[in-house]
Design a protein around this motif. Structure first.
Motif, short mmCIF file in Angstrom:
data_model
loop_
_atom_site.label_atom_id
_atom_site.label_comp_id
_atom_site.label_asym_id
_atom_site.label_seq_id
_atom_site.Cartn_x
_atom_site.Cartn_y
_atom_site.Cartn_z
N TYR A 40 53.14 -20.12 19.68
CA TYR A 40 52.47 -21.28 19.09
C TYR A 40 53.16 -22.57 19.53
O TYR A 40 52.49 -23.58 19.81
N HIS A 56 42.65 -23.53 21.24
CA HIS A 56 42.00 -23.32 19.95
C HIS A 56 42.03 -21.84 19.56
O HIS A 56 42.48 -21.47 18.45
N LYS A 92 45.68 -20.42 18.92
CA LYS A 92 46.23 -20.78 17.62
C LYS A 92 45.54 -19.99 16.50
O LYS A 92 46.20 -19.56 15.54
N SER A 111 53.14 -28.38 11.18
CA SER A 111 52.01 -28.35 12.11
C SER A 111 50.81 -29.09 11.54
O SER A 111 50.14 -29.86 12.24
N GLU A 127 49.75 -32.32 13.71
CA GLU A 127 48.71 -31.95 14.67
C GLU A 127 47.33 -32.10 14.05
O GLU A 127 47.17 -32.06 12.83
N HIS A 155 43.75 -30.17 13.82
CA HIS A 155 43.34 -28.78 13.98
C HIS A 155 41.84 -28.61 13.85
O HIS A 155 41.16 -29.37 13.14
N GLN A 156 41.34 -27.59 14.54
CA GLN A 156 39.95 -27.18 14.37
C GLN A 156 39.79 -26.55 12.99
O GLN A 156 40.75 -26.00 12.43
N VAL A 198 41.21 -22.88 12.24
CA VAL A 198 42.67 -22.81 12.28
C VAL A 198 43.24 -23.44 11.02
O VAL A 198 44.14 -22.89 10.37
N LYS A 199 42.71 -24.58 10.66
CA LYS A 199 43.18 -25.29 9.46
C LYS A 199 42.94 -24.46 8.21
O LYS A 199 43.80 -24.38 7.33
#
Length: 791
Positions: free
Chosen positions: A359, A374, A377, A406, A410, A412-413, A416-417
């Motif tokens: 990661y 994407h 992760k 993170s 970052e 995130h999509q 992932v979030k």
């Protein structure tokens, strides 16, 4: 050779000739009998017929060596191996051995493994080491005999041939064909088993042989035999712990990794073998297994069409097609995940470290929907969630800290979030004593964007559901600052979370919180009721995370690998072909209660999902037929010629060509027409070169060309800033124009000015003194079109 020589052979007298042939026919006739007591006396006649021509002797050997009685085969073999035959014609010996080896292969080979067989192997070893030319079929038979010799009781007590075995293998790869090489791969397991039984020290190890076989696999890359060679080789390597535990094993593992990741079929064979391998070998190959969990390239448009076609076929047939290429990809990842599950009891922390390191390779790198980063992760967070029940307390704490960092640092999509929220909620529920520290870290960390806090609020809300009265009080106080902030979404999430926490306090009869926040509770209720359905539209699939649902009921593999990716609009190629039956049924259930959010819709950041369908004025592409169908063709005829001979950049020329095509410029003049084949040109032209009339005029011929077009009543206009240049918006373009563009650095040379009728310049209001030549050309062409076409 005439017929008489073939019949007589080496027989010189008439009586000897008659005796040889009588014995030969008796031997051939009796060899048809099966009872051993009938045929054994006749075998003594063999020495009497050896003076005949070799063709007759080979015919006799073919019959005897194919006899059903092993004793007959062994007797014939012994005759062939007698010393006197080795001095015979080499071609004859080769043919005799060619008869012998298949016979030994087809009969009870264990009974044949004695000194005679040892002599065969020894002779052939010497021939191979001398690089003698040997037919492929014979060499394949030799390999089978040699392997049988290694696997026999006699071979295990007589190991002298092993000292040269590695050299023999090298020789076979240097001198033999692909079919012979394949024989070595197919028998590698037997070879390896023998090496495990020897007790003395050789001058090489089994790993050196396996290294050689891995190196030589490249010979099969372009053939169908590659997979046939790869399967027995990797099976032998993975099932033997001693092979991978030897010194300096890193290059060996690197070689395995390189081959495994070559293509889907090779990876599929490896992952099906590693899943049943000893735990020790799985741990040694953990990095490669991590690569297989993350395996698979992004599905491009053509592959996506193929995937959709297979999906439709599966719906019609009501079963999953194993021919779907995506089925292989998802199975590789699924079986790799199963392999991870096999080592989770003893190595979960180490597995987590490997994936966290993967990661970190993408940390703080911007990524897009359906990109490699994407999906990588996404799969990493899925693995960390899957390992949850086997991770140590210290590892869980470090993962919580890492995921919070993170989220804050970052973008995130959604999927992932969402999985990160699940991870924090579940890990926090496992560590009740760590809840205050988690809250403290979230409240003190420096988030780069309010959306990060939006992501963390459902986590804080669930921590409050598990926490004490002081913890809930602290959470409400920290969120209260956000309820009147500038960020609308953060405001809504904070208000909903505070409402849920106060309601929890009321149920638990936390009187102090009820009195302290009574006014706040009523105010938030009023605001949210006034907002109506707008709140649901904002919360979307996060709504259930802000409720006090039992997340443990939803903690199963189906949720992690199927339900959440589906709800968060992850591409179907990632989850729709996953076969739940392939999952290992361990501590975490494979299936369970599904998350049902059918009444809400997730929003992804992919372009097609960001359209506001409540707005009528949506984006569309111009259709020339529709947009100009009412304009007379004569009125749209363009008499503009664009001269870009002085422009050097292929990219600029590509953009200029695209502008010319869009606005129907009559001709585009360039210095070298070969530029239309340059990659940089094509990347901006978007195929405009197929529709624009592009003419080549060299810089040395430019003055003559301009003089000629002036004679044809064209007005020659230069785009340049001069003492007498005219502002673009004040200039009236004649219909017949030649527009000259300057060089990117030097502009239009002064030597060209005498051939220009006028210079125009584009008004500027910034500090820079010029526009890019492509942009300047496009602005000027548009002004011409406005005045002459769109009037």
């Amino acid at each position: 050779m005439d017929e008489s020589e073939i019949i007589k052979g080496d027989v010189h007298s008439g009586s000897e000739f008659t005796r040889c042939w009588n014995d030969y026919f008796i031997l051939m006739e009796i060899s048809q009998e099966k009872p051993l007591h009938l045929i054994t006396p006749a075998l003594a006649l063999i020495p009497n017929v050896l003076a005949l021509h070799s063709s007759w002797i080979l015919c006799m050997y073919s019959v005897l060596l194919s006899h059903s009685q092993n004793a007959v085969v062994f007797f014939a073999s012994d005759i062939i191996l007698q010393e006197k035959f080795f001095s015979c014609d080499g071609n004859f010996l080769q043919k005799a051995i060619q008869c012998l080896l298949p016979a030994l292969n087809n009969n009870n080979i264990d009974g044949v493994i004695d000194k005679d067989t040892f002599d065969i192997v020894k002779i052939w070893n010497e021939r191979l080491l001398r690089r003698d030319k040997i037919e492929s079929d014979m060499c394949k038979c030799y390999i089978k005999i040699h392997v049988a010799y290694l696997d026999s009781a006699y071979g295990k007590t007589n190991s002298s041939l092993l000292e040269t075995f590695y050299s023999t293998v090298v020789s076979i790869f240097d001198t033999q064909t692909e079919e012979v090489w394949l024989s070595i791969y197919e028998n590698v397991d037997t070879i390896n088993k023998f090496f495990k039984t020897i007790t003395y020290k050789l001058n090489y190890s089994m790993q050196s042989i396996l290294n050689k076989l891995l190196e030589e696999l490249h010979n099969f890359k372009s053939t169908d035999n590659f997979l046939r060679a790869w399967l027995p080789l990797i099976r032998t390597i993975l099932q033997d712990t001693a092979v991978l535990e030897q010194e300096d094993t890193f290059p060996f593992v690197e070689k395995i990794s390189e081959i495994t990741l070559m293509n889907d079929k090779v990876a599929y064979i490896f992952v099906n073998e590693i899943v049943d391998a000893p735990i020790e070998n799985i741990m040694l190959l953990l990095d490669l297994i991590a690569s297989l969990v993350l395996y698979g390239s992004i599905t491009k448009r053509d592959k996506r069409c193929e995937f959709n076609a297979y999906k439709d076929i599966d719906k019609i047939r009501k079963r999953r097609s194993r021919n779907n290429p995506n089925y292989i990809l998802t199975n590789i990842r699924t079986i790799a995940v199963n392999t991870i599950f096999r080592v989770q009891n003893s190595g979960a922390d180490l597995v987590a470290d490997v994936f966290i390191e993967r990661y970190r390779r993408h940390f703080k790198k911007r990524y897009f929907y359906d990109s490699e980063v994407h999906l990588s992760k996404l799969r990493i967070v899925q693995i960390l969630l899957s390992l949850r029940r086997h991770l140590s307390v210290e590892r869980k704490r470090s993962i919580i800290d890492f995921i919070i960092d993170s989220i804050c640092e970052e973008s995130h999509q959604p999927c992932v979030k969402h999985l990160m929220q699940w991870l924090l909620i579940l890990f926090a529920s496992d560590l009740p004593e760590y809840l205050p520290e988690i809250v403290k870290k979230i409240n003190t960390i420096n988030c780069n964007h309010p959306s990060s806090l939006v992501t963390l609020i459902p986590v804080l809300c669930h921590i409050g559901f598990k926490g004490t009265e002081p913890l809930i009080d602290g959470l409400i106080q920290s969120m209260q600052l956000n309820t009147m902030g500038a960020h609308f979404k953060l405001r809504v999430y904070s208000q909903v979370a505070i409402l849920k926490l106060i309601e929890t306090s009321i149920e638990r009869k936390y009187i102090q919180i009820q009195h302290k926040y009574d006014t706040l509770y009523n105010s938030i209720q009023t605001v949210l009721q006034t907002a109506g359905t707008t709140i649901d539209n904002i919360l979307q699939t996060d709504r259930y995370l802000l409720d006090r649902f039992d997340i443990e009921k939803y903690y199963h593999l189906q949720s992690l690998y199927f339900d959440i990716p589906r709800l968060k609009n992850v591409p179907e190629t990632e989850w729709v072909t996953i076969d739940p039956e392939l999952f290992y049924n361990g501590d975490i259930p494979v299936t369970g209660i599904s998350i049902d959010l059918s009444n809400v819709k997730s929003k992804n950041t992919s372009p097609e999902d960001t359209i506001d369908y409540s707005i009528n004025n949506i984006q569309k592409k111009i259709s020339p037929i529709n947009d100009f169908e009412m304009i007379n063709e004569d009125e749209t005829r363009n008499e503009l010629i664009l001269v870009a001979t002085l422009v050097d950049s292929a990219a600029n020329l590509g953009g200029i060509a695209r502008t010319c095509e869009i606005y129907g410029v009559k001709q585009l003049i360039v210095c070298d027409r070969k530029v239309i084949g340059v990659k940089e040109f094509k990347s901006l032209s978007m195929s405009a070169e197929h529709w624009v009339d592009i003419i080549e005029i060299k810089q040395g011929d430019l003055k003559e060309y301009l003089e000629n077009v002036r004679e044809e009543n064209y007005t020659v206009i230069g785009i340049e800033q001069t003492a007498k240049s005219v502002k673009l918006h004040t200039y009236k373009f004649p219909r017949k124009c030649v527009l000259v563009l300057g060089n990117e650095k030097e502009g239009i040379p002064s030597s060209i000015f005498p051939f220009l009728d006028v210079c125009i310049e584009i008004p500027q209001f910034g500090l820079l003194r010029s526009l890019n030549v492509h942009v300047a050309g496009a602005i000027t062409v548009w002004e011409y079109v406005k005045q002459n076409i769109l009037i």
